[in-house]
Design a protein around this motif. Sequence first.
Motif, PDB file in Angstrom:
ATOM      1  N   ALA A 249      52.377  48.884  39.332  1.00 31.40           N
ATOM      2  CA  ALA A 249      52.185  49.183  37.859  1.00 31.40           C
ATOM      3  C   ALA A 249      50.889  48.651  37.213  1.00 31.40           C
ATOM      4  O   ALA A 249      50.464  49.241  36.385  1.00 31.40           O
ATOM      5  N   ILE A 250      50.177  47.694  38.004  1.00 30.95           N
ATOM      6  CA  ILE A 250      48.964  47.329  37.355  1.00 30.95           C
ATOM      7  C   ILE A 250      47.759  48.629  37.687  1.00 30.95           C
ATOM      8  O   ILE A 250      47.133  48.990  36.745  1.00 30.95           O
ATOM      9  N   ALA A 251      48.130  49.280  38.812  1.00 33.87           N
ATOM     10  CA  ALA A 251      47.293  50.332  39.160  1.00 33.87           C
ATOM     11  C   ALA A 251      47.415  51.385  38.018  1.00 33.87           C
ATOM     12  O   ALA A 251      46.516  52.166  37.673  1.00 33.87           O
ATOM     13  N   CYS A 252      48.777  51.610  37.663  1.00 32.59           N
ATOM     14  CA  CYS A 252      49.172  52.935  36.955  1.00 32.59           C
ATOM     15  C   CYS A 252      48.403  52.570  35.385  1.00 32.59           C
ATOM     16  O   CYS A 252      48.012  53.609  34.737  1.00 32.59           O
ATOM     17  N   GLY A 253      48.717  51.052  35.004  1.00 25.00           N
ATOM     18  CA  GLY A 253      48.177  50.904  33.689  1.00 25.00           C
ATOM     19  C   GLY A 253      46.723  50.967  33.636  1.00 25.00           C
ATOM     20  O   GLY A 253      46.368  51.500  32.834  1.00 25.00           O
ATOM     21  N   VAL A 254      45.878  50.532  34.603  1.00 24.06           N
ATOM     22  CA  VAL A 254      44.383  50.980  34.357  1.00 24.06           C
ATOM     23  C   VAL A 254      44.248  52.392  34.505  1.00 24.06           C
ATOM     24  O   VAL A 254      43.076  52.921  33.670  1.00 24.06           O
ATOM     25  N   ARG A 255      44.955  52.903  35.181  1.00 25.51           N
ATOM     26  CA  ARG A 255      44.686  54.546  35.329  1.00 25.51           C
ATOM     27  C   ARG A 255      44.754  55.377  34.003  1.00 25.51           C
ATOM     28  O   ARG A 255      44.128  55.956  33.405  1.00 25.51           O
ATOM     29  N   ARG A 256      45.845  54.596  33.307  1.00 25.69           N
ATOM     30  CA  ARG A 256      46.212  55.347  32.119  1.00 25.69           C
ATOM     31  C   ARG A 256      45.205  54.852  30.911  1.00 25.69           C
ATOM     32  O   ARG A 256      44.664  55.742  30.182  1.00 25.69           O
ATOM     33  N   VAL A 267      38.047  64.498  37.356  1.00 23.61           N
ATOM     34  CA  VAL A 267      38.407  63.672  38.616  1.00 23.61           C
ATOM     35  C   VAL A 267      39.961  63.193  38.468  1.00 23.61           C
ATOM     36  O   VAL A 267      40.528  62.952  37.517  1.00 23.61           O
ATOM     37  N   THR A 268      40.536  63.512  39.606  1.00 23.66           N
ATOM     38  CA  THR A 268      42.114  63.243  39.717  1.00 23.66           C
ATOM     39  C   THR A 268      42.057  61.589  40.314  1.00 23.66           C
ATOM     40  O   THR A 268      41.402  61.373  41.274  1.00 23.66           O
ATOM     41  N   VAL A 269      42.961  60.951  39.652  1.00 23.47           N
ATOM     42  CA  VAL A 269      43.128  59.294  40.164  1.00 23.47           C
ATOM     43  C   VAL A 269      44.740  59.583  40.752  1.00 23.47           C
ATOM     44  O   VAL A 269      45.455  59.888  40.014  1.00 23.47           O
ATOM     45  N   VAL A 270      44.889  59.262  41.834  1.00 24.10           N
ATOM     46  CA  VAL A 270      46.347  59.453  42.685  1.00 24.10           C
ATOM     47  C   VAL A 270      46.818  57.986  42.908  1.00 24.10           C
ATOM     48  O   VAL A 270      45.819  57.185  43.978  1.00 24.10           O
ATOM     49  N   VAL A 271      47.873  57.569  42.704  1.00 27.65           N
ATOM     50  CA  VAL A 271      48.299  55.914  43.004  1.00 27.65           C
ATOM     51  C   VAL A 271      49.365  56.461  43.843  1.00 27.65           C
ATOM     52  O   VAL A 271      50.285  56.896  43.612  1.00 27.65           O
ATOM     53  N   GLU A 305      38.915  63.289  44.132  1.00 30.20           N
ATOM     54  CA  GLU A 305      40.091  62.696  43.924  1.00 30.20           C
ATOM     55  C   GLU A 305      39.917  61.286  44.409  1.00 30.20           C
ATOM     56  O   GLU A 305      39.185  60.790  45.424  1.00 30.20           O
ATOM     57  N   LEU A 306      40.313  60.155  43.526  1.00 33.49           N
ATOM     58  CA  LEU A 306      40.315  58.772  43.743  1.00 33.49           C
ATOM     59  C   LEU A 306      41.787  58.187  44.372  1.00 33.49           C
ATOM     60  O   LEU A 306      42.691  58.546  43.237  1.00 33.49           O
ATOM     61  N   HIS A 307      41.931  57.756  45.555  1.00 32.14           N
ATOM     62  CA  HIS A 307      43.290  57.506  45.889  1.00 32.14           C
ATOM     63  C   HIS A 307      43.189  55.954  45.850  1.00 32.14           C
ATOM     64  O   HIS A 307      42.333  55.265  46.537  1.00 32.14           O
ATOM     65  N   VAL A 308      44.379  55.384  45.119  1.00 28.34           N
ATOM     66  CA  VAL A 308      44.656  53.768  45.330  1.00 28.34           C
ATOM     67  C   VAL A 308      45.661  53.728  46.109  1.00 28.34           C
ATOM     68  O   VAL A 308      46.967  54.514  45.996  1.00 28.34           O
ATOM     69  N   GLU A 309      45.686  52.851  47.226  1.00 27.53           N
ATOM     70  CA  GLU A 309      46.788  52.636  48.293  1.00 27.53           C
ATOM     71  C   GLU A 309      46.892  51.229  48.387  1.00 27.53           C
ATOM     72  O   GLU A 309      46.239  50.379  47.978  1.00 27.53           O
ATOM     73  N   ASP A 377      54.779  53.896  51.009  1.00 30.94           N
ATOM     74  CA  ASP A 377      54.935  55.346  51.038  1.00 30.94           C
ATOM     75  C   ASP A 377      54.101  56.082  50.415  1.00 30.94           C
ATOM     76  O   ASP A 377      53.823  56.372  49.456  1.00 30.94           O
ATOM     77  N   ARG A 378      53.423  57.083  51.285  1.00 37.62           N
ATOM     78  CA  ARG A 378      52.209  57.826  50.807  1.00 37.62           C
ATOM     79  C   ARG A 378      52.829  59.018  50.274  1.00 37.62           C
ATOM     80  O   ARG A 378      52.277  59.748  49.500  1.00 37.62           O
TER      81      ARG A 378
END
Length: 409
Positions: A249-256, A267-271, A305-309, A377-378
């Motif tokens: 949720a933190i990562a998605c909030g920052v992405r938003r 650029v694509t940001v994938v969480v 793409e920037l991937h957050v894992e 889960d990727r």
Amino acid sequence: MSTEFHAASAQVPDRGAPATPAFTVLRTRVATMLRAQAPRIADRWETQSRTVALRQPRTDDQHSQASPAVALVRSFAAALAADGAPSEDLVALGVAFGLEAFETGASLHHALKGLDLLLAMVLYAVETDVGEEGEGGVADGIRLSRRLQQTASLLTLAAAKGYTEAMSDSMRDRFRHLRHDLRNPLGTIKSVLAMMDDETMPAEERTHPRFRAMAKRNARTLGDLIAERLSDTEALVPALMQQSVSLRAIACGVRRDLRAHAEARAVTVVVGNTRTHVLVDAVGLELLFHELLLAALQEAVAGEELHVEFGEIRDGRATMSLRAVPARHPVSDAGALERLGALARQLHGALDVDAQTIDLRVPVRLVEGEQPSPLADRRGAAGPTSGQGKTGHDVRGAGEREHGQSSAL
């Protein structure tokens, strides 16, 4: 709520040109529209605020007419209908919102972000409605927005007041219980000393070993209470320091928050996904991850793409990883990495950098009932946010993803 607070929060009247009859018709019609759409706006807010304000899903019916969000939206309508006049109901709603935020363990920062999101949704609904009708000129549109902003300002002030009052009440209760617990051993010690000094009692009784043992035992209890209940850790208000949140949720909030930057650079940001909730300094982590993702976006090129894992929680630390696709180092600026490392250390965390990945490790505590190692889960990772993908407005209707999160996240 006191009348003094309400009087102090009265809104400043407009100083521009007087409202036209057309504006009166416009604000009245928009107020009617907001009353009618309040349940729908509230429903979307309940969903999207889970990421923006890190709120937990409601257990009751989100479409209920009694939903607090419905009442908040209708308070905007009431303010428009009354031409911006302050409302006691609005103040009470704001105070109740702040109180609930504190009681549920949310930070004040995220509670106010939730109100910002609600205002954005209200403004979007008004923009859509006015655009479809083709009513009003630029001046009327600005005046209408100012009315809504004044209402939101009062609501924010009341929410902050409710939050801080709830925090003060909590601290008062903590100290009241502490005083009660300290009085017991202290009272026993005083009684023992009084008996030992009572010359009316036989000397052998006054010097009996049980009195000395009793005094030592209660002095030890008193010392333990002071060490445990007046420690630096206990002096902190939990809601101000740690919140129960999902790292995703933190990562998605920052992405938003950074979606405009991502779209501008194509650029694509994938969480990635993780269901684990942890206790963490959510505000500090959000600020740190915001700076990390912004630094990565500034170096990214179109089409990347920037991937957050998310990794396993080990030794009380959680890991959020950032990597670029095609493979390269996400942030090469040495100055930026130094600033990010300093921010991480302020959270008692660390920034680990290798050839292709930046790992952000921060101290966390598992929420009771969680497993010590989350499944990262990727598959089915959250949809992109890029200039090439679906952009959409943050407050438009959207499809659902994991945990009911909007694809507009």
